[in-house]
Design a protein around this motif. Sequence first.
Motif, PDB file in Angstrom:
ATOM      1  N   LYS A  23       0.832  -1.212   0.000  1.00 47.22           N
ATOM      2  CA  LYS A  23       0.000   0.000   0.000  1.00 47.22           C
ATOM      3  C   LYS A  23       0.867   1.262   0.000  1.00 47.22           C
ATOM      4  N   VAL A  24       0.413   2.213  -0.773  1.00 49.08           N
ATOM      5  CA  VAL A  24       1.117   3.492  -0.923  1.00 49.08           C
ATOM      6  C   VAL A  24       0.312   4.584  -0.235  1.00 49.08           C
ATOM      7  N   ASN A  25       0.929   5.217   0.767  1.00 48.22           N
ATOM      8  CA  ASN A  25       0.246   6.241   1.570  1.00 48.22           C
ATOM      9  C   ASN A  25       1.047   7.548   1.576  1.00 48.22           C
ATOM     10  N   LEU A  26       0.331   8.645   1.772  1.00 50.73           N
ATOM     11  CA  LEU A  26       0.956   9.967   1.892  1.00 50.73           C
ATOM     12  C   LEU A  26       0.539  10.550   3.241  1.00 50.73           C
ATOM     13  N   PRO A  27       1.454  10.680   4.193  1.00 55.83           N
ATOM     14  CA  PRO A  27       1.088  11.193   5.514  1.00 55.83           C
ATOM     15  C   PRO A  27       0.480  12.594   5.427  1.00 55.83           C
ATOM     16  N   LEU A  28      -0.622  12.791   6.142  1.00 56.09           N
ATOM     17  CA  LEU A  28      -1.259  14.112   6.149  1.00 56.09           C
ATOM     18  C   LEU A  28      -0.287  15.198   6.594  1.00 56.09           C
ATOM     19  N   LYS A  29       0.569  14.831   7.520  1.00 55.22           N
ATOM     20  CA  LYS A  29       1.520  15.799   8.065  1.00 55.22           C
ATOM     21  C   LYS A  29       2.431  16.365   6.980  1.00 55.22           C
ATOM     22  N   MET A  30       2.655  15.596   5.918  1.00 54.77           N
ATOM     23  CA  MET A  30       3.570  16.018   4.866  1.00 54.77           C
ATOM     24  C   MET A  30       2.867  16.719   3.699  1.00 54.77           C
ATOM     25  N   MET A  31       1.548  16.897   3.814  1.00 56.15           N
ATOM     26  CA  MET A  31       0.811  17.519   2.710  1.00 56.15           C
ATOM     27  C   MET A  31       1.159  19.001   2.557  1.00 56.15           C
ATOM     28  N   ASN A  32       1.696  19.626   3.615  1.00 55.32           N
ATOM     29  CA  ASN A  32       2.080  21.024   3.459  1.00 55.32           C
ATOM     30  C   ASN A  32       3.533  21.170   3.004  1.00 55.32           C
ATOM     31  N   ARG A  33       4.131  20.053   2.551  1.00 50.63           N
ATOM     32  CA  ARG A  33       5.451  20.119   1.907  1.00 50.63           C
ATOM     33  C   ARG A  33       5.286  20.258   0.398  1.00 50.63           C
ATOM     34  N   HIS A  34       4.052  20.479  -0.021  1.00 51.33           N
ATOM     35  CA  HIS A  34       3.735  20.765  -1.418  1.00 51.33           C
ATOM     36  C   HIS A  34       3.935  19.530  -2.312  1.00 51.33           C
ATOM     37  N   GLY A  35       3.431  19.623  -3.531  1.00 57.63           N
ATOM     38  CA  GLY A  35       3.513  18.460  -4.396  1.00 57.63           C
ATOM     39  C   GLY A  35       3.213  18.783  -5.852  1.00 57.63           C
ATOM     40  N   LEU A  57       2.273  21.303  11.968  1.00 60.67           N
ATOM     41  CA  LEU A  57       0.966  20.745  12.308  1.00 60.67           C
ATOM     42  C   LEU A  57       0.885  19.262  11.955  1.00 60.67           C
ATOM     43  N   ASP A  58      -0.048  18.559  12.614  1.00 64.48           N
ATOM     44  CA  ASP A  58      -0.293  17.152  12.285  1.00 64.48           C
ATOM     45  C   ASP A  58      -0.999  17.000  10.944  1.00 64.48           C
ATOM     46  N   LYS A  59      -1.722  18.041  10.548  1.00 67.08           N
ATOM     47  CA  LYS A  59      -2.343  18.071   9.230  1.00 67.08           C
ATOM     48  C   LYS A  59      -2.506  19.535   8.833  1.00 67.08           C
ATOM     49  N   PRO A  60      -2.490  19.831   7.551  1.00 65.64           N
ATOM     50  CA  PRO A  60      -2.541  21.229   7.115  1.00 65.64           C
ATOM     51  C   PRO A  60      -3.890  21.883   7.396  1.00 65.64           C
ATOM     52  N   LYS A  61      -3.879  23.217   7.456  1.00 68.28           N
ATOM     53  CA  LYS A  61      -5.123  23.971   7.593  1.00 68.28           C
ATOM     54  C   LYS A  61      -5.905  23.978   6.287  1.00 68.28           C
ATOM     55  N   LEU A  62      -5.171  23.936   5.187  1.00 61.73           N
ATOM     56  CA  LEU A  62      -5.774  24.039   3.858  1.00 61.73           C
ATOM     57  C   LEU A  62      -4.799  23.476   2.839  1.00 61.73           C
ATOM     58  N   VAL A  63      -5.344  22.763   1.840  1.00 62.59           N
ATOM     59  CA  VAL A  63      -4.514  22.324   0.716  1.00 62.59           C
ATOM     60  C   VAL A  63      -5.055  22.971  -0.549  1.00 62.59           C
ATOM     61  N   PHE A  64      -4.153  23.558  -1.305  1.00 61.17           N
ATOM     62  CA  PHE A  64      -4.464  24.401  -2.444  1.00 61.17           C
ATOM     63  C   PHE A  64      -3.985  23.708  -3.713  1.00 61.17           C
ATOM     64  N   VAL A  67      -0.362  25.717   5.091  1.00 63.93           N
ATOM     65  CA  VAL A  67      -0.997  25.561   3.776  1.00 63.93           C
ATOM     66  C   VAL A  67      -0.105  24.729   2.865  1.00 63.93           C
ATOM     67  N   GLY A  68      -0.693  23.722   2.238  1.00 59.40           N
ATOM     68  CA  GLY A  68       0.019  22.913   1.260  1.00 59.40           C
ATOM     69  C   GLY A  68      -0.434  23.269  -0.144  1.00 59.40           C
ATOM     70  N   ILE A  69       0.484  23.223  -1.110  1.00 59.72           N
ATOM     71  CA  ILE A  69       0.179  23.582  -2.496  1.00 59.72           C
ATOM     72  C   ILE A  69       0.569  22.420  -3.403  1.00 59.72           C
ATOM     73  N   PHE A  70      -0.367  22.036  -4.271  1.00 60.47           N
ATOM     74  CA  PHE A  70      -0.085  21.009  -5.271  1.00 60.47           C
ATOM     75  C   PHE A  70      -0.299  21.606  -6.657  1.00 60.47           C
ATOM     76  N   PHE A  71       0.733  21.498  -7.496  1.00 62.96           N
ATOM     77  CA  PHE A  71       0.641  21.957  -8.874  1.00 62.96           C
ATOM     78  C   PHE A  71       0.227  20.779  -9.755  1.00 62.96           C
ATOM     79  N   CYS A  72      -0.677  21.050 -10.686  1.00 59.31           N
ATOM     80  CA  CYS A  72      -1.118  20.008 -11.619  1.00 59.31           C
ATOM     81  C   CYS A  72      -0.856  20.492 -13.038  1.00 59.31           C
TER      82      CYS A  72
END
Length: 518
Positions: free
Chosen positions: A38-50, A280-287, A319-324
């Motif tokens: 299984k492939v998981n992405l820790p919530l804590k790391m979602m504000n390291r952007h992607g 934070l344990d999880k981001p306030k917002l993911v953009f 805040v985490g940012i993901f570019f698509c």
Amino acid sequence: MSKRDSFIAAIQKSYQTSQPAIHLGSAILEGEIITEAKVNLPLKMMNRHGLVAGATGSGKTRTLQVLAEQLSAAGVPVFMSDIKGDLSGIGQAGKTNPALEERSQILGTSFQPTGYPVELYSLSGKKGAQMRATILEFGPILLSKIFELNDTQSGVLAILFKYADDKDLPMVDLNDLKKVLAYLSDGPGAAEIKSDYGSISSSTAGTILRKIVALEQQGIGTIFGEKSFDITDLINRVDGQGVISLLNVSDVQDKPALFSTFMLSILAELYQKLPEAGDLDKPKLVFFLDEAHLLFKDAPRAFLDQIEQVIRLIRSKGVGIFFCTQMAQDIPVSVLGQLGNRVQHVLRAFTPQDADALKQTVKTYPRSDYYAIDQILTTLGIGQALITVLNEKGIPTEVAATHLLPPNSIMGPMTQADYENHVTSSDVYLKYKDPIDPESAYELLTKRMDDQARIEASAKEEVIQAKQQKEEKGMITEMLTSPLAKQIGREVVRGVFGMLFGKKTTTTRKKSGGLFGF
């Protein structure tokens, strides 16, 4: 230990976490989908952007949908653009079918039809709650990007903002911007700014004015004004689930610089106004910034510098940012280096340019003992991606070709009736529905110019009156000093003295009686 067992152990060690995480799917080895890997992405790391990248039709949009769903379920609000208008289905539970059941079974999960709390926004006000920003909030750098101004024109725009700031002239909408431009280019302010700010040429002012008018004629000038969008409306929860805010840009998708820059302005405002949050344990917002290549296309250096600063520092605001986008190369190197989480869908290598892009993408991935990265990237199926993320300790994970989970909500838009009902019944829609026209630069400069015109008119009238009085005085003086006036004066004086002393003031000629007077 077999290669398969070694692979499972490597994936589990790399992706297993005791903390809340996004479950992306299961890893693939030599064509086999291995459920337990299984492939998981820790919530804590979602504000390291992607980054979510891949060719058209590879499944990027559905990957964004899966990420948004699980973030919402974990109580994390999401903001994302809806380029084609087909993401609104996130608000309604999906419907099962054999393909979904099969995919879920392979991944060791069960399909759970679920709808998530959604707010619908629009830049035109036709597809959702009206999103607005004031001209002042946008600033000269982002506004220059929308207007596609060159360096000289951007510099003039900066002068307008500097003057408005110095003189306490709030620029709210495009009327304010036009008024300040006219006032400083060929109005009373032209002489005022010459020494401190520099002159504004009529050609540059004309170019900027044409850009403003063009935007107004396209019917989207309404994005500038009051009531300005309150960023706290993006950080909402309903029944413990994070609200997914969708900016529907399907009606302005032919104006990519507009909507991509507007989203960046929202991001910049989040950076400016949110307090420091720490780790934070999880981001306030993911953009999510979809079609991110549009943001960087032909971008001036000042614009790129602003993006890089926001990306680098906003993590501390929670805040985490993901570019698509399609290619990792669409993102500047300085930004790409800050994206710790990578979801790369299939790449095509049909042209020499594609082959070069593939080589560059391969170089950005860690070395793998289980994949030839260049081969796996061109053979992934729809709904599959090559993934590497940061684990809960911030260490890059093992590269994993992954069979991704399907969304639980509808993979498509709401029906038109459901969409309109959802929009009009929203409190946020009612909050921003009606524009507000406060006293701003337009009214203040108009009043200043009217007052100046009255002062000048009064001064002119005084000059005219003084001239008239001078002319009248001159005429009287001339009359009084003329020979005729003097003669009349003497006769008047004689008449007056004659009346006072009883003497005749006139003589009669004696009649002559001849030569000797007889």
